[in-house]
Design a protein around this motif. Sequence first.
Motif, PDB file in Angstrom:
ATOM      1  N   UNK A 100       0.963  -1.317   0.202  1.00 57.35           N
ATOM      2  CA  UNK A 100      -0.009  -0.075  -0.016  1.00 57.35           C
ATOM      3  C   UNK A 100       0.823   1.244   0.196  1.00 57.35           C
ATOM      4  N   UNK A 101       2.085   1.246   0.936  1.00 59.14           N
ATOM      5  CA  UNK A 101       2.848   2.414   0.861  1.00 59.14           C
ATOM      6  C   UNK A 101       3.540   2.600  -0.474  1.00 59.14           C
ATOM      7  N   UNK A 102       3.977   1.322  -1.166  1.00 58.58           N
ATOM      8  CA  UNK A 102       4.528   1.468  -2.402  1.00 58.58           C
ATOM      9  C   UNK A 102       3.598   2.057  -3.366  1.00 58.58           C
ATOM     10  N   UNK A 103       2.361   1.621  -3.375  1.00 60.36           N
ATOM     11  CA  UNK A 103       1.523   2.340  -4.289  1.00 60.36           C
ATOM     12  C   UNK A 103       1.387   4.021  -4.119  1.00 60.36           C
ATOM     13  N   UNK A 104       1.389   4.227  -3.006  1.00 57.75           N
ATOM     14  CA  UNK A 104       1.249   5.809  -2.649  1.00 57.75           C
ATOM     15  C   UNK A 104       2.508   6.447  -3.249  1.00 57.75           C
ATOM     16  N   UNK A 105       3.835   5.736  -3.024  1.00 57.75           N
ATOM     17  CA  UNK A 105       4.720   6.264  -3.638  1.00 57.75           C
ATOM     18  C   UNK A 105       4.740   6.393  -5.256  1.00 57.75           C
ATOM     19  N   UNK A 106       4.349   5.288  -5.780  1.00 62.53           N
ATOM     20  CA  UNK A 106       4.235   5.129  -7.146  1.00 62.53           C
ATOM     21  C   UNK A 106       3.366   6.177  -7.759  1.00 62.53           C
ATOM     22  N   UNK A 107       2.085   6.581  -7.141  1.00 58.44           N
ATOM     23  CA  UNK A 107       1.041   7.408  -7.680  1.00 58.44           C
ATOM     24  C   UNK A 107       1.739   8.934  -7.399  1.00 58.44           C
ATOM     25  N   UNK A 108       2.431   9.277  -6.320  1.00 57.53           N
ATOM     26  CA  UNK A 108       3.207  10.070  -6.204  1.00 57.53           C
ATOM     27  C   UNK A 108       4.322  10.770  -7.310  1.00 57.53           C
ATOM     28  N   UNK A 109       4.884   9.577  -7.675  1.00 60.00           N
ATOM     29  CA  UNK A 109       5.880   9.876  -8.505  1.00 60.00           C
ATOM     30  C   UNK A 109       5.220  10.087  -9.985  1.00 60.00           C
ATOM     31  N   UNK A 110       4.263   9.350 -10.284  1.00 53.78           N
ATOM     32  CA  UNK A 110       3.625   9.751 -11.546  1.00 53.78           C
ATOM     33  C   UNK A 110       3.032  11.203 -11.586  1.00 53.78           C
ATOM     34  N   UNK A 111       2.674  11.507 -10.321  1.00 53.37           N
ATOM     35  CA  UNK A 111       2.246  12.916 -10.300  1.00 53.37           C
ATOM     36  C   UNK A 111       3.273  14.059 -10.461  1.00 53.37           C
ATOM     37  N   UNK A 112       4.390  13.749  -9.761  1.00 58.53           N
ATOM     38  CA  UNK A 112       5.647  14.583 -10.018  1.00 58.53           C
ATOM     39  C   UNK A 112       6.288  14.414 -11.484  1.00 58.53           C
ATOM     40  N   UNK A 113       6.239  13.341 -12.081  1.00 62.02           N
ATOM     41  CA  UNK A 113       6.586  13.275 -13.461  1.00 62.02           C
ATOM     42  C   UNK A 113       5.857  13.984 -14.482  1.00 62.02           C
ATOM     43  N   UNK A 114       4.446  13.831 -14.072  1.00 60.46           N
ATOM     44  CA  UNK A 114       3.592  14.728 -15.178  1.00 60.46           C
ATOM     45  C   UNK A 114       3.714  16.364 -14.843  1.00 60.46           C
ATOM     46  N   UNK A 115       3.899  16.552 -13.598  1.00 58.52           N
ATOM     47  CA  UNK A 115       4.217  18.029 -13.237  1.00 58.52           C
ATOM     48  C   UNK A 115       5.721  18.481 -13.777  1.00 58.52           C
ATOM     49  N   UNK A 116       6.530  17.490 -13.825  1.00 53.29           N
ATOM     50  CA  UNK A 116       7.859  17.759 -14.378  1.00 53.29           C
ATOM     51  C   UNK A 116       7.789  17.929 -15.688  1.00 53.29           C
ATOM     52  N   UNK A 117       7.119  17.139 -16.559  1.00 50.42           N
ATOM     53  CA  UNK A 117       7.138  17.166 -18.180  1.00 50.42           C
ATOM     54  C   UNK A 117       6.229  18.230 -18.586  1.00 50.42           C
ATOM     55  N   UNK A 118       5.469  18.658 -17.850  1.00 52.26           N
ATOM     56  CA  UNK A 118       4.224  20.017 -18.449  1.00 52.26           C
ATOM     57  C   UNK A 118       4.655  21.106 -18.014  1.00 52.26           C
ATOM     58  N   UNK A 119       5.956  21.101 -17.156  1.00 54.00           N
ATOM     59  CA  UNK A 119       6.365  22.425 -16.702  1.00 54.00           C
ATOM     60  C   UNK A 119       7.482  22.965 -17.657  1.00 54.00           C
ATOM     61  N   UNK A 120       7.510  24.333 -17.919  1.00 56.45           N
ATOM     62  CA  UNK A 120       8.635  24.973 -18.643  1.00 56.45           C
ATOM     63  C   UNK A 120       9.420  25.844 -17.597  1.00 56.45           C
ATOM     64  N   UNK A 121       9.143  26.022 -16.444  1.00 54.62           N
ATOM     65  CA  UNK A 121       9.995  26.800 -15.521  1.00 54.62           C
ATOM     66  C   UNK A 121      10.786  25.760 -14.672  1.00 54.62           C
ATOM     67  N   UNK A 122      11.812  25.711 -14.739  1.00 51.73           N
ATOM     68  CA  UNK A 122      12.849  24.669 -14.227  1.00 51.73           C
ATOM     69  C   UNK A 122      13.506  25.665 -13.139  1.00 51.73           C
ATOM     70  N   UNK A 123      13.352  26.501 -12.517  1.00 53.52           N
ATOM     71  CA  UNK A 123      14.147  27.275 -11.587  1.00 53.52           C
ATOM     72  C   UNK A 123      13.460  27.219 -10.112  1.00 53.52           C
ATOM     73  N   UNK A 124      13.980  27.962  -9.267  1.00 54.01           N
ATOM     74  CA  UNK A 124      13.602  27.868  -8.016  1.00 54.01           C
ATOM     75  C   UNK A 124      12.263  28.509  -7.952  1.00 54.01           C
ATOM     76  N   UNK A 125      11.689  29.533  -8.752  1.00 53.81           N
ATOM     77  CA  UNK A 125      10.557  30.023  -8.522  1.00 53.81           C
ATOM     78  C   UNK A 125       9.584  28.868  -9.181  1.00 53.81           C
ATOM     79  N   UNK A 126       9.764  28.168 -10.176  1.00 48.04           N
ATOM     80  CA  UNK A 126       8.812  27.218 -10.819  1.00 48.04           C
ATOM     81  C   UNK A 126       8.623  26.007  -9.487  1.00 48.04           C
TER      82      UNK A 126
END
Length: 121
Positions: A27-53
């Motif tokens: 169950x905890x692994x599923x939570x971490x996997x879902x967060x990883x997917x959310x983080x990857x989506x945010x990373x790949x859809x973002x254009x601002x890779x600075x501290x402000x982003x």
Amino acid sequence: MANNNIGSKRLVVGAHYGLRDWLAQRATAVVMALYTIILLVCFFTSTNFSYQGWAALFSHQWFRIATFVTLMALFFHAWIGVRDALMDYVKPVAVRLVLQVATILWLVGCAGYAAQILWRI
């Protein structure tokens, strides 16, 4: 007549943590996997890779909560693994207890520090 420990009259011993711990780690692994997917989506859809982003991403309350829940899942996942390893390999009860308490204190400290960091942004 021989002693037959097979079948419904078998003597079952042990703490019976196995299935519960296995399910908790999955169950905890599923939570971490879902967060990883959310983080990857945010990373790949973002254009601002600075501290402000990154600060803008963490300024959303839902993202802070998701991050904190994931960190709590990570700490619980780690606790189960460390506790099981200590139960399997550290036989003196006093040493095992000291190591388990030290692990709990460390993980609680990490959780407090994570909360402090997340809500300081």
